[in-house]
Design a protein around this motif. Structure first.
Motif, PDB file in Angstrom:
ATOM      1  N   UNK A 196       0.786  -1.214  -0.047  1.00 27.05           N
ATOM      2  CA  UNK A 196       0.122   0.025   0.283  1.00 27.05           C
ATOM      3  C   UNK A 196       0.913   1.224  -0.053  1.00 27.05           C
ATOM      4  N   UNK A 197       0.620   2.205  -0.830  1.00 22.51           N
ATOM      5  CA  UNK A 197       1.611   3.339  -0.925  1.00 22.51           C
ATOM      6  C   UNK A 197       0.457   4.460  -1.096  1.00 22.51           C
ATOM      7  N   UNK A 198       1.146   5.470   0.077  1.00 21.37           N
ATOM      8  CA  UNK A 198       0.591   6.754   0.251  1.00 21.37           C
ATOM      9  C   UNK A 198       1.573   7.799   0.062  1.00 21.37           C
ATOM     10  N   UNK A 199       1.283   8.881  -0.619  1.00 20.90           N
ATOM     11  CA  UNK A 199       2.398   9.988  -0.663  1.00 20.90           C
ATOM     12  C   UNK A 199       3.547   9.623  -0.769  1.00 20.90           C
ATOM     13  N   UNK A 200       3.867   8.722  -1.789  1.00 14.44           N
ATOM     14  CA  UNK A 200       4.948   8.178  -2.445  1.00 14.44           C
ATOM     15  C   UNK A 200       5.686   7.426  -1.151  1.00 14.44           C
ATOM     16  N   UNK A 201       5.285   6.827  -0.206  1.00 15.41           N
ATOM     17  CA  UNK A 201       5.739   6.066   0.566  1.00 15.41           C
ATOM     18  C   UNK A 201       4.951   4.671   0.920  1.00 15.41           C
ATOM     19  N   UNK A 202       5.610   3.593   1.277  1.00 14.26           N
ATOM     20  CA  UNK A 202       4.937   2.200   1.594  1.00 14.26           C
ATOM     21  C   UNK A 202       4.518   2.251   2.891  1.00 14.26           C
ATOM     22  N   UNK A 203       3.106   2.318   3.017  1.00 13.41           N
ATOM     23  CA  UNK A 203       2.595   2.534   4.546  1.00 13.41           C
ATOM     24  C   UNK A 203       2.249   1.314   5.001  1.00 13.41           C
ATOM     25  N   UNK A 204       2.100  -0.063   4.327  1.00  6.27           N
ATOM     26  CA  UNK A 204       1.903  -1.324   4.521  1.00  6.27           C
ATOM     27  C   UNK A 204       2.266  -2.168   3.592  1.00  6.27           C
ATOM     28  N   UNK A 205       2.947  -3.379   4.010  1.00  7.17           N
ATOM     29  CA  UNK A 205       3.365  -4.248   3.228  1.00  7.17           C
ATOM     30  C   UNK A 205       2.882  -5.632   4.003  1.00  7.17           C
TER      31      UNK A 205
END
Length: 250
Positions: free
Chosen positions: A213-222
């Motif tokens: 899961x990506x949000x604002x250019x960062x992976x927030x969940x894997x």
């Protein structure tokens, strides 16, 4: 076995007040044979990530390794060869050449690479993709689902290390969408193909082995949904080794 590693990937567009950070220090690795879904809101950096992995767009900083090779340490000529041989790209809008037949579109990457077409693989792909009776048709003589199947065939023809699919069902109805996902799952199982798919469809994402899961250019969940066969084999081997060690210690 690790097939892809992304290290501290950052991509910045524009400058000063117009600067946009599309990717912000993204790192993860992918094992051979994994089927990964990448989800997130529009503008979160999903497509940018896919394009950088595929050698289509260069990062501002960070590294991409495929099969242990530093992708962006290559010159432009070798990078073009990398794209043709190591990456299969599937787009939402098919990107087929309108004056080429189904067979010609599928084999185009091989021919551009100056290599001989593997006719056995071509025949197998035409059969699996249910395009055998459409092999001499032009794209405008095909349905949307059939055109997307051609683009999948083109992506698989070179037996690439990784297949990257950018919203491949976004232009299709629910029936054709599920058929495309089933074909990707089949190539994942039959050929051991590593697949990374961008999707907004939660039902499609839940069919993957793993969700990023990506949000604002960062992976927030894997999140791992299920183990791939390759990971199951590694896990089973580790469990057996541990059991053998316990037995020896008795």
């Amino acid at each position: 076995m690790e097939i892809l590693r992304v290290e501290n990937l950052t991509k910045i567009y524009g400058k000063d007040e117009n600067m946009v950070k599309a990717l912000d220090d993204v790192s993860f690795s992918v094992q051979k044979g994994e089927f990964i879904a990448v989800i997130g809101p529009s503008g979160s950096g999903k497509s940018t990530l896919l394009h950088i992995i595929g050698g289509v767009d260069k990062p501002t900083s960070g590294k991409v390794y495929m099969n242990g090779q530093d992708v962006y340490a290559q010159n432009d000529e070798n990078l073009a060869i990398f794209r043709r041989r190591q990456v299969g790209l599937i787009y939402q809008f098919y990107n087929l050449i309108p004056v080429l037949t189904v067979t010609e579109n599928i084999t185009l990457p091989v021919l551009l690479d100056g290599r001989k077409v593997n006719n056995e693989r071509l025949e197998e792909l035409l059969r699996i993709l249910d395009l055998k009776d459409r092999e001499n048709h032009l794209p405008n003589q095909l349905s949307g689902g059939q055109q997307q199947r051609v683009s999948i065939g083109r992506a698989l023809m070179n037996a690439p290390a990784v297949v990257l699919a950018d919203e491949p069902t976004g232009n299709l109805d629910s029936k054709n969408s599920q058929e495309i996902v089933e074909l990707l799952k089949l190539s994942n199982k039959k050929y051991g193909q590593t697949i990374i798919i961008i999707t907004h469809d939660e039902n499609i994402a839940l069919q993957a082995d793993r969700i990023l899961s990506i949000e604002d250019g960062r992976i927030i969940r894997d999140e791992t949904i299920r183990k791939t066969s390759a990971l199951r084999e590694v896990s089973a081997a580790g469990e057996q080794q541990a059991a053998d060690g316990l037995a020896e210690g008795r």
